[in-house]
Design an enzyme around this catalytic site. Sequence first.
Site, mmCIF file in Angstrom:
data_model
loop_
_atom_site.group_PDB
_atom_site.id
_atom_site.type_symbol
_atom_site.label_atom_id
_atom_site.label_comp_id
_atom_site.label_asym_id
_atom_site.label_seq_id
_atom_site.Cartn_x
_atom_site.Cartn_y
_atom_site.Cartn_z
ATOM 1 N N PHE A 71 0.970 -1.277 0.032
ATOM 2 C CA PHE A 71 -0.008 -0.132 -0.072
ATOM 3 C C PHE A 71 0.909 1.387 -0.045
ATOM 4 C CE2 PHE A 71 -2.697 2.765 3.033
ATOM 5 C CZ PHE A 71 -3.028 3.455 2.114
ATOM 6 N N GLY A 116 8.480 -2.516 4.245
ATOM 7 C CA GLY A 116 8.068 -4.064 4.282
ATOM 8 C C GLY A 116 7.721 -4.590 5.794
ATOM 9 N N SER A 147 4.739 2.801 13.860
ATOM 10 C CA SER A 147 3.125 2.821 14.105
ATOM 11 C C SER A 147 2.405 3.542 15.124
ATOM 12 C CB SER A 147 3.002 1.158 13.999
ATOM 13 O OG SER A 147 1.353 1.126 14.231
ATOM 14 N N TYR A 192 1.907 -7.118 16.965
ATOM 15 C CA TYR A 192 2.219 -6.207 15.947
ATOM 16 C C TYR A 192 2.829 -4.942 16.643
ATOM 17 C CZ TYR A 192 1.800 -2.541 12.362
ATOM 18 O OH TYR A 192 2.093 -1.360 11.744
ATOM 19 N N ASN A 251 -3.639 6.466 11.125
ATOM 20 C CA ASN A 251 -4.462 5.569 10.298
ATOM 21 C C ASN A 251 -4.636 6.182 8.722
ATOM 22 O OD1 ASN A 251 -5.739 5.479 13.222
ATOM 23 N ND2 ASN A 251 -6.646 3.763 11.984
ATOM 24 N N VAL A 252 -3.651 5.383 7.807
ATOM 25 C CA VAL A 252 -3.546 5.697 6.577
ATOM 26 C C VAL A 252 -4.453 5.191 5.736
ATOM 27 C CG1 VAL A 252 -1.949 5.836 4.592
ATOM 28 C CG2 VAL A 252 -0.922 5.749 7.133
ATOM 29 N N LYS A 271 -5.314 -5.432 1.212
ATOM 30 C CA LYS A 271 -5.328 -5.763 2.663
ATOM 31 C C LYS A 271 -6.635 -6.153 3.507
ATOM 32 C CE LYS A 271 -3.395 -2.001 4.755
ATOM 33 N NZ LYS A 271 -2.177 -2.584 5.402
ATOM 34 N N GLY A 278 -20.742 2.024 20.445
ATOM 35 C CA GLY A 278 -19.852 2.776 21.476
ATOM 36 C C GLY A 278 -19.299 1.695 22.308
#
Length: 321
Positions: free
Chosen positions: A10, A77, A117, A141, A170-171, A179, A204
Amino acid sequence: MIIVTGGAGFIGSNLVKALNEQGRNDIIIVDDLTDGRKTRNLTNLDYFDYIDCIDFDRAIAEGNFDCGSIDVVFHNGACSDTMEYNGRYIMKNNYEGSRNLFHYCQNHRIPFIYASSASTYGYGHKGFRESPECEEALNPYAYSKLFMDRYVRKFEGEYTAQVVGLRYFNVFGPNEAHKDKMASLVRQMFYKNQETGVINLFEGTDGYEDGGQTRDFIYVKDVVNVNFYFWEHPEISGTFNCGTGNAHSFNQFMQAVIDYNGQGKIEYVPFPEVLKGKYQSFTEADTTKLLAAGYDKGFHKMEDAVKEYCELLDNNEGYLR
């Protein structure tokens, strides 16, 4: 030569496209094409060579990789699945290879700009500043990314070449079809909204109203701009947030999709048990350090970026032209 790891993915493919627009095609793409869908991301890119990530990682680890002079390594990567709980796999894939590549770049005095991240901030209760007291990992992660940041930090003051870690928030944007569940909600809900008139969001949680959880959504074009800014300023090293500094709710994010499609409503589904205790209900980059480093290219307005991406989804299946 320029190396882009994750170059078929991406963010990596968007970086390669932007490099092409600058007239650069002396690019080596490193990736894993086990998921052959990613080849679609390569269709309109111009690059010198492709290397499988296993072959590349082995050559880097053994110290026998040689492709001539390298201007910069953009390292994107990684396994980006935040729901992957095989910690051994995650650390092999996300940390060990990154650590080896960091040392290779230091040994050869090559600028190294790598993807970290915002997940390194955990719940965000301690803030979103690039400092140890704000750091927390909720899953393997996030831990792999945080461990890499902490590792390179040990060498601060001793760098032989630029080292920049970018904590992506948040891309979203083109070339993320492969993805699946990790793609942005724009990608996931655009076609469903067209077909059924419905967009589903979580009810919520953590004191937030239905669909009221908020994130710092950043357009991939802005992520590319941040990467290029640091490449243009090799005298700057460090860990930097890569977010807009302005959070929006999922309701607002999806309303931009509804506005583009001219139809639709939001319906709420129960919050998944599997995500409880592992979910960031709020993220918002503290951009103080980024702006202090001189970044002045700004960010797309969220609604404008969603509209532009929706146009690509409508007319080119969400891929870069």
